[in-house]
Write a protein that holds these residues in place. Structure first.
Motif, short mmCIF file in Angstrom:
data_model
loop_
_atom_site.label_atom_id
_atom_site.label_comp_id
_atom_site.label_asym_id
_atom_site.label_seq_id
_atom_site.Cartn_x
_atom_site.Cartn_y
_atom_site.Cartn_z
N MET A 13 7.59 5.93 0.31
CA MET A 13 8.10 5.20 -0.86
C MET A 13 9.07 4.12 -0.39
N TYR A 14 8.66 2.87 -0.51
CA TYR A 14 9.48 1.75 -0.06
C TYR A 14 10.58 1.43 -1.08
N ILE A 15 11.75 1.13 -0.56
CA ILE A 15 12.88 0.66 -1.39
C ILE A 15 13.31 -0.69 -0.79
N GLY B 101 0.80 -1.22 0.00
CA GLY B 101 0.00 0.00 0.00
C GLY B 101 0.83 1.27 0.00
N GLY B 102 2.13 1.15 0.30
CA GLY B 102 3.00 2.32 0.32
C GLY B 102 2.73 3.26 1.48
N HIS C 183 -1.78 0.99 -7.59
CA HIS C 183 -0.80 2.01 -7.98
C HIS C 183 0.62 1.47 -7.79
N ARG C 184 0.84 0.85 -6.63
CA ARG C 184 2.17 0.29 -6.36
C ARG C 184 2.47 -0.85 -7.34
N LYS C 185 1.48 -1.68 -7.61
CA LYS C 185 1.67 -2.81 -8.52
C LYS C 185 2.09 -2.33 -9.92
N VAL C 186 1.42 -1.29 -10.42
CA VAL C 186 1.73 -0.78 -11.75
C VAL C 186 3.18 -0.30 -11.84
N HIS C 187 3.63 0.41 -10.80
CA HIS C 187 4.99 0.94 -10.83
C HIS C 187 6.04 -0.14 -10.62
N ALA D 292 9.53 9.12 3.56
CA ALA D 292 8.20 9.70 3.75
C ALA D 292 7.91 10.69 2.63
N GLN D 293 6.77 10.51 1.96
CA GLN D 293 6.39 11.37 0.84
C GLN D 293 5.57 12.58 1.29
#
Length: 313
Positions: free
Chosen positions: A89-91, A18-19, A275-279, A62-63
């Motif tokens: 934003m997870y890395i 979910g970010g 959204h996360r899946k697409v990116h 944190a965004q």
């Protein structure tokens, strides 16, 4: 820039996909907990270290500043509804290190107060704790060392620059977008349609990073067209935002950085998970589907614009 350490033994995969980070404001007895209250300190640009069952799975940036938000539906219902959320934003790391393998080093490096580990090197009971730059840099270097490819090692070592970079100042363009967003939320669908037609795209600005203008009017319009449901998976928004609106995110089918337009025929409204899946996957089949949805959004917008212009005469 501040550093934090989060234990996500129960929620890592839900929050990762979910970010975000999320914690309740109160326990079931109505009591505040220090490890949840720590969420209120997170600001845009802060760094979070993510732990899942002794493995350091990722860092994130944190965004936005923390804000009040309902508990996401995918999280366990053992907590109350009212909470604190940070969009981040997870890395992720391909090969995570295990904290117990570096117990002595982490104990020496961690902060003196509100630290994640007790004197025995075990994780303290709770969710969010303080970290610091030396601890972050040690974790990054040790994680890089165990990667199986040189490419992955270098990708992780580049994260050391995150700790040296000052917090990004908010540009004039970003301030303008925030003001426009507040105005957009007050407009009817007809007024939004007129505003989108009359509005001119603003130029991007370059500070430490390029800031691309994203019209809050386009964003609000596509969310109204979506009617509270993700336009990709069709599921209702996972929670309501602080304005009590279904939480969906705008997605540009062709990225602005790649020359995509900030117009209705290139924008869709999706849930955080999609959204996360697409990116992450960058799947061609998903792109084709989203292009079709964006075209439908454009047609619906044009019909609404035609109606809005008629009633204005």
């Amino acid at each position: 820039m501040n550093y934090f350490f989060v234990f996500q033994n129960k929620t890592f995969y839900e929050e990762y996909h979910g970010g975000y980070l999320w914690a309740p404001q109160y326990g079931n007895t109505g009591r505040k907990e220090a490890h949840w209250e720590k969420m209120k300190e997170i600001r845009r640009g802060d760094v979070i270290i993510h732990s899942y069952k002794k493995q350091l799975m990722a860092i994130s940036i944190a965004q936005k500043d923390v804000y009040a938000a309902k508990r996401p539906t995918e999280l366990p219902n053992e907590w109350q509804q009212e909470g604190w959320r940070v969009d981040t934003m997870y890395i992720p790391f391909t090969e995570p290190i295990i904290t117990s393998d570096y117990k002595e080093e982490l104990l020496k490096l961690q902060p003196q107060t509100y630290a994640p580990f007790n004197r025995l090197g075990r994780g303290n009971m709770g969710y969010l704790f303080k970290a610091n730059k030396p601890m972050y840099e040690f974790i990054i270097r040790q994680t890089a060392e165990i990667q199986k490819t040189e490419q992955e090692k270098q990708r992780i070592l580049e994260l050391l620059d995150q700790g040296k970079r000052p917090q990004v100042a908010v540009s004039g363009l970003e301030i303008m977008m925030e003001l426009e967003e507040a105005n957009a939320k007050q407009l009817s669908s007809e007024k939004l349609a007129i505003q989108i037609k009359s509005g001119k795209s603003k130029k991007s600005q370059k500070t430490e990073t390029v800031v691309y203008y994203r019209s809050p009017y386009v964003k609000e319009m596509v969310k109204k067209i979506a009617e509270g449901k993700c336009q990709m998976c069709g599921v209702e928004a996972p929670f309501y935002d602080k304005d009590n609106e279904p939480y969906l995110e705008e997605h540009h089918v062709k990225r602005l950085a790649d020359g995509g337009s900030d117009t209705m025929d290139n924008v869709v409204a999706v849930c955080p998970n999609c959204h996360r899946k697409v990116h992450v996957l960058n799947n061609e089949a998903d792109t084709i589907v989203l292009e079709g949805i964006a075209e439908q959004n454009e047609r619906q917008y044009q019909r609404l614009l035609l109606y809005a212009e008629k009633i204005e005469k």
